[in-house]
Design a protein around this motif. Structure first.
Motif, mmCIF file in Angstrom:
data_model
loop_
_atom_site.group_PDB
_atom_site.id
_atom_site.type_symbol
_atom_site.label_atom_id
_atom_site.label_comp_id
_atom_site.label_asym_id
_atom_site.label_seq_id
_atom_site.Cartn_x
_atom_site.Cartn_y
_atom_site.Cartn_z
ATOM 1 N N ASN A 39 -5.901 4.974 5.385
ATOM 2 C CA ASN A 39 -4.657 4.861 6.145
ATOM 3 C C ASN A 39 -3.669 3.851 5.585
ATOM 4 N N ALA A 40 -4.224 2.722 5.118
ATOM 5 C CA ALA A 40 -3.326 1.682 4.608
ATOM 6 C C ALA A 40 -2.522 2.219 3.429
ATOM 7 N N ALA A 41 -3.198 2.967 2.545
ATOM 8 C CA ALA A 41 -2.479 3.513 1.380
ATOM 9 C C ALA A 41 -1.497 4.591 1.828
ATOM 10 N N ILE A 42 -1.913 5.423 2.766
ATOM 11 C CA ILE A 42 -1.052 6.521 3.219
ATOM 12 C C ILE A 42 0.216 5.972 3.877
ATOM 13 N N ASN A 43 0.083 4.839 4.562
ATOM 14 C CA ASN A 43 1.259 4.248 5.203
ATOM 15 C C ASN A 43 2.102 3.456 4.207
ATOM 16 N N GLU A 44 1.414 2.774 3.287
ATOM 17 C CA GLU A 44 2.131 1.786 2.488
ATOM 18 C C GLU A 44 2.732 2.337 1.196
ATOM 19 N N ILE A 45 1.958 3.169 0.481
ATOM 20 C CA ILE A 45 2.417 3.605 -0.852
ATOM 21 C C ILE A 45 3.731 4.400 -0.767
ATOM 22 N N PRO A 46 3.859 5.377 0.138
ATOM 23 C CA PRO A 46 5.126 6.115 0.192
ATOM 24 C C PRO A 46 6.330 5.208 0.418
ATOM 25 N N SER A 47 6.195 4.241 1.336
ATOM 26 C CA SER A 47 7.384 3.424 1.597
ATOM 27 C C SER A 47 7.677 2.497 0.417
ATOM 28 N N LYS A 48 6.629 2.085 -0.303
ATOM 29 C CA LYS A 48 6.882 1.245 -1.495
ATOM 30 C C LYS A 48 7.618 2.059 -2.567
ATOM 31 N N ILE A 49 7.211 3.329 -2.697
ATOM 32 C CA ILE A 49 7.870 4.178 -3.711
ATOM 33 C C ILE A 49 9.353 4.325 -3.368
ATOM 34 N N VAL A 50 9.624 4.523 -2.076
ATOM 35 C CA VAL A 50 11.025 4.671 -1.661
ATOM 36 C C VAL A 50 11.771 3.349 -1.886
ATOM 37 N N GLU A 51 11.137 2.258 -1.489
ATOM 38 C CA GLU A 51 11.802 0.951 -1.618
ATOM 39 C C GLU A 51 12.183 0.661 -3.072
ATOM 40 N N HIS A 52 11.217 0.942 -3.988
ATOM 41 C CA HIS A 52 11.464 0.576 -5.392
ATOM 42 C C HIS A 52 12.018 1.731 -6.215
ATOM 43 N N GLN A 53 12.133 2.935 -5.590
ATOM 44 C CA GLN A 53 12.611 4.110 -6.347
ATOM 45 C C GLN A 53 11.806 4.262 -7.643
ATOM 46 N N SER A 54 10.502 4.026 -7.522
ATOM 47 C CA SER A 54 9.628 4.117 -8.692
ATOM 48 C C SER A 54 8.203 4.404 -8.226
ATOM 49 N N VAL A 55 7.466 5.121 -9.077
ATOM 50 C CA VAL A 55 6.050 5.358 -8.736
ATOM 51 C C VAL A 55 5.158 4.267 -9.331
ATOM 52 N N ALA A 56 5.754 3.290 -9.994
ATOM 53 C CA ALA A 56 4.943 2.230 -10.614
ATOM 54 C C ALA A 56 4.597 1.148 -9.594
ATOM 55 N N VAL A 57 4.125 1.581 -8.427
ATOM 56 C CA VAL A 57 3.836 0.602 -7.372
ATOM 57 C C VAL A 57 2.366 0.185 -7.463
ATOM 58 N N ASP A 58 2.046 -0.999 -6.939
ATOM 59 C CA ASP A 58 0.656 -1.462 -6.954
ATOM 60 C C ASP A 58 -0.169 -0.654 -5.964
ATOM 61 N N SER A 59 -1.448 -0.410 -6.340
ATOM 62 C CA SER A 59 -2.365 0.256 -5.410
ATOM 63 C C SER A 59 -2.695 -0.680 -4.258
ATOM 64 N N VAL A 60 -3.086 -0.078 -3.142
ATOM 65 C CA VAL A 60 -3.548 -0.882 -2.010
ATOM 66 C C VAL A 60 -5.004 -1.254 -2.277
ATOM 67 N N THR A 61 -5.325 -2.550 -2.254
ATOM 68 C CA THR A 61 -6.694 -2.990 -2.558
ATOM 69 C C THR A 61 -7.664 -2.389 -1.545
ATOM 70 N N GLY A 62 -8.723 -1.816 -2.056
ATOM 71 C CA GLY A 62 -9.722 -1.193 -1.189
ATOM 72 C C GLY A 62 -9.438 0.273 -0.968
ATOM 73 N N ALA A 63 -8.261 0.740 -1.377
ATOM 74 C CA ALA A 63 -7.940 2.166 -1.229
ATOM 75 C C ALA A 63 -7.238 2.627 -2.500
ATOM 76 N N THR A 64 -7.778 2.209 -3.642
ATOM 77 C CA THR A 64 -7.099 2.507 -4.907
ATOM 78 C C THR A 64 -7.119 3.996 -5.225
ATOM 79 N N GLY A 65 -8.231 4.686 -4.907
ATOM 80 C CA GLY A 65 -8.317 6.122 -5.196
ATOM 81 C C GLY A 65 -7.223 6.877 -4.449
ATOM 82 N N THR A 66 -7.056 6.546 -3.172
ATOM 83 C CA THR A 66 -6.026 7.200 -2.368
ATOM 84 C C THR A 66 -4.634 6.828 -2.884
ATOM 85 N N SER A 67 -4.456 5.551 -3.205
ATOM 86 C CA SER A 67 -3.148 5.106 -3.707
ATOM 87 C C SER A 67 -2.769 5.899 -4.953
ATOM 88 N N LYS A 68 -3.736 6.018 -5.888
ATOM 89 C CA LYS A 68 -3.429 6.721 -7.140
ATOM 90 C C LYS A 68 -3.136 8.193 -6.870
#
Ligand SMILES: Cc1cc2nc3c(=O)[nH]c(=O)nc-3n(C[C@H](O)[C@H](O)[C@H](O)COP(=O)(O)OP(=O)(O)OC[C@H]3O[C@@H](n4cnc5c(N)ncnc54)[C@H](O)[C@@H]3O)c2cc1C
Length: 656
Positions: free
Chosen positions: A83-112
């Motif tokens: 859940n943490a990755a599902i909530n966090e990664i999309p908004s980070k991508i939007v914020e930075h307009q880039s997919v080069a965002v850091d993975s969420v620790t403990g949910a790296t597979g989902t983040s990637k």
């Protein structure tokens, strides 16, 4: 039973994580693509990537050439963890307009997986890969924030949460720092825990366990190389800990009987989570409650990176927030509960004299707490004690086809849980009474004692019997239960597609097939003379109905005198380390100075898998659920001692 596609993804997830599956398509109106100057079409685009367990699909909405929204629309990931990755990664991508965002620790597979899927969607929208992967600008200036607490708890697994709740409820101002985005750690992966007594046990008519008897058994099993005081406190406090947890929202039930067959009479204190996928959330609720009702705060994705020491005493901890802030937290007491070092293969191998073991536990537990304490001069204890549990079979990643999940499981996993085949070490010596497979701890210990792997030997005749009739026809007497599966080794029904599945493992190079034992020795690297001698004796014993080497059940001696032979390479798994920092009876971390009796490092405490002392050189199979039982009980005790130190009060958990 789920279909193969899902199961196979679990088996292959590690491999697949490295192979980009870039499938993207436009769900907007293709006829009138509104193309911006940067080449991006406006509209909503779908993309797919590989998550930790299976495919992840996202929808990316592009507005005016910008990434407007990223939404995960489909996934098979484990709730809570992902859940943490599902909530966090999309908004980070939007914020930075880039997919080069850091993975969420403990949910790296989902983040990637989310990043892969988003990349795929963006590429299908006409994006330039370099543009959308542009490095994110980071603030180079170090921001330091000073915090203060009575008690800092490092790690929010079973031990850390218990310590934090105990300290907070006893009046301490508590700060919890957790490396990953969610609470629970390894604890949230486990099935259940030991408790000597509980309301639930009594309501089932189970008397409280005789902890004097269990104590004697335990210390006997450890040859008194464990710390009697710690073992005693663990067992005694466990009379109350299950109820303590239930009152705080952890949902479980007492098991009518122990699952593993070698656990002795009178030791069944196994309390099993009703749904272990909820443990993380329930531990999170425990933390939320102390934040709301007491004086506590919790920082996720904020790993501790160092201890603050002054004149030989620990005065706090330094932690690195994922928000770029470095926290300097001053505290009167610090509890280390970072869950040991299962994810640190170098430390594990060093502790096991060079033997490597797959980490099937929480891989972000890499020994941070233990190493921080060692840096302050702390002693260690029983670092080689580990929860060595379950086997892994080489070759599962090569299996393809539309099989039922259980068919695949049998071919790629159940084959390692059969008492009717000989287990051979790297040289070709048989090393165990294979009947011990009914106990995961003992059988995995036996394999680790042989080094990195063993060969479990079948022939074609045996595989055919399993496929056509089931294991009972080959002499197996009792089937094996594992996790959610009540029977992974069917006795009376055929193992569908077994030979087909195994042949795929052979083709991929995971399983070795040979017409003769001589050839098998050559292919596997076993010593030919030793292998021939081992199998001559085994087959003769099978014909005579007696196991002269290990006294295995007669019915389990299946003769393997004809090829083709199949050697399955089996490696051990490690769920958690169980030795670590040496602590005294008050859960204080001690200096490495045996010559003066191990003096404490002021203000520093340890609990759970970070703390050594419960074991000698191996995990105890005396009771089921010992590791989690220890996490909760040692957490409560360390939390109480830490609060006492900070507040100058007395806390008696045993007579509350
Ligand atoms: C699949 C599986 C099944 C298991 N089943 C059982 C079972 O049924 N019964 C049983 O008794 N045992 C079981 N075990 C073992 C048991 O779960 C663990 O030994 C026990 O839960 C450890 O608890 P802990 O609190 O010490 O560590 P954890 O629960 O792992 O908590 C440690 C926490 O510290 C965090 N952390 C790590 N480094 C830092 C840092 N630098 N700063 C801040 N935080 C940090 C981690 O992210 C984690 O959240 C199982 C283990 C696995 C992997």
């Amino acid at each position: 039973m789920k279909k193969k596609g899902y199961m196979k993804k679990i088996i292959l997830c590690m491999v697949l994580m490295f192979s980009l599956l870039l499938i993207g398509c436009n769900t907007s109106n293709e006829d009138s693509p509104n193309v911006e100057s940067n080449g991006l079409k406006n509209g909503t685009f779908e993309g797919e990537g590989n998550g930790y367990i299976g495919p992840i699909k996202v929808e990316v909405t592009l507005e005016d050439g910008n990434i407007g929204e990223v939404v995960v629309v489909e996934h098979n990931e484990t709730e809570n963890i992902a859940n943490a990755a599902i909530n966090e990664i999309p908004s980070k991508i939007v914020e930075h307009q880039s997919v080069a965002v850091d993975s969420v620790t403990g949910a790296t597979g989902t983040s990637k997986g989310i990043v892969e899927a988003t990349t795929a969607a963006l590429l299908s929208a006409g994006a330039d890969e370099a543009d959308i992967s542009k490095a994110i600008e980071r603030n180079q200036e170090e921001i330091i924030e000073e915090l203060e607490a009575d008690v800092v708890v490092v790690g929010a697994g079973g031990a850390g949460v218990s310590a934090a709740v105990t300290a907070a409820e006893n009046g301490a101002n508590v700060i919890v720092i957790e490396k990953t985005a969610i609470p629970g750690g390894t604890t949230a992966m486990g099935g259940g825990f030991f408790a000597a007594d509980s309301e639930q046990a009594r309501s089932m008519g189970h008397d409280p366990l005789d902890t004097d008897m269990i104590f004697d058994m335990w210390m006997g099993e450890m040859d008194w190389l464990a710390d009697g005081s710690l073992v005693r406190q663990f067992l005694e406090l466990s009379h109350t800990t299950a109820d303590w947890m239930e009152e705080r929202g952890i949902e479980f039930h007492k098991e009518a009987q122990a699952v593993q067959q070698t656990h002795a009479e009178g030791t069944n204190g196994y309390h099993k989570y009703d749904n272990f996928t909820q443990t993380s959330a329930q531990l999170g609720n425990m933390l939320d409650r102390i934040v709301e009702e007491y004086d506590a705060s919790v920082y996720y994705q904020t790993p501790a990176i160092d201890l603050i020491s002054e004149d030989g005493a620990i005065k706090g901890v330094i932690a690195q927030g994922n928000n770029g802030i470095t926290y300097h937290i001053k505290a009167d007491s610090i509890v280390l509960a970072t869950g040991g070092f299962v994810g640190n293969s170098e430390m594990v191998s060093e502790a096991l004299n060079g033997v490597t073991v797959n980490a099937s536990g929480y891989n972000t537990n890499v020994g941070d707490g233990i190493n921080m304490a060692i840096n302050e001069g702390a002693a260690t204890r029983s670092m080689q004690a580990m929860v060595l549990h379950t086997f892994n079979v080489d070759g599962g990643e090569f299996v393809e086809g539309d099989y039922e999940a259980m068919d695949i499981f049998q071919g790629t996993t159940s084959v390692a849980y059969m008492p009717i085949v000989p287990w051979l070490n790297g040289q070709g010596f048989r090393f165990a009474n294979e009947d011990m497979v009914y106990d995961r701890a003992l059988s995995t210990n036996a394999l680790v004692a042989q080094g990195n792997y063993g060969w479990f030997l079948y022939n074609e005749t045996l595989l055919n019997i399993l496929e056509n009739e089931g294991a009972g026809a080959a002499g197996m007497q009792d089937s094996i239960a594992m996790g959610p599966y009540p029977n992974i080794t069917p006795l009376d029904t055929g193992w569908n597609h077994l030979t087909e599945i195994v042949e795929q493992m052979v083709d991929g190079g995971g399983v070795i097939k040979a017409d003769t034992l001589e050839e098998l020795a050559q292919e596997t690297g076993m010593d030919e003379t030793i292998l021939l001698q081992t199998m001559a004796r085994y087959n003769e014993d099978a014909r005579n109905g007696v196991d002269t080497a290990f006294n295995k059940r007669t019915e389990h001696m299946f003769e393997l005198s004809e090829g083709p032979y199949y050697a399955f390479k089996v490696t051990p798994n490690n769920l958690s380390t169980a030795g670590g920092i040496r602590i005294n009876s008050n859960f204080q971390v001690v200096l490495d100075n045996p010559e003066v009796g191990y003096t404490p490092i002021p203000n520093l405490y340890a609990a759970g898998a970070d703390a050594g002392g419960l074991y000698s050189d191996h995990y105890a199979h005396t009771i089921e659920g010992a590791a989690q039982g220890w996490a909760y009980n040692s957490g409560r005790l360390a939390g109480a001692r830490a609060a006492e130190n900070a507040l100058n009060v007395q806390i008696d958990l045993f007579n509350e």
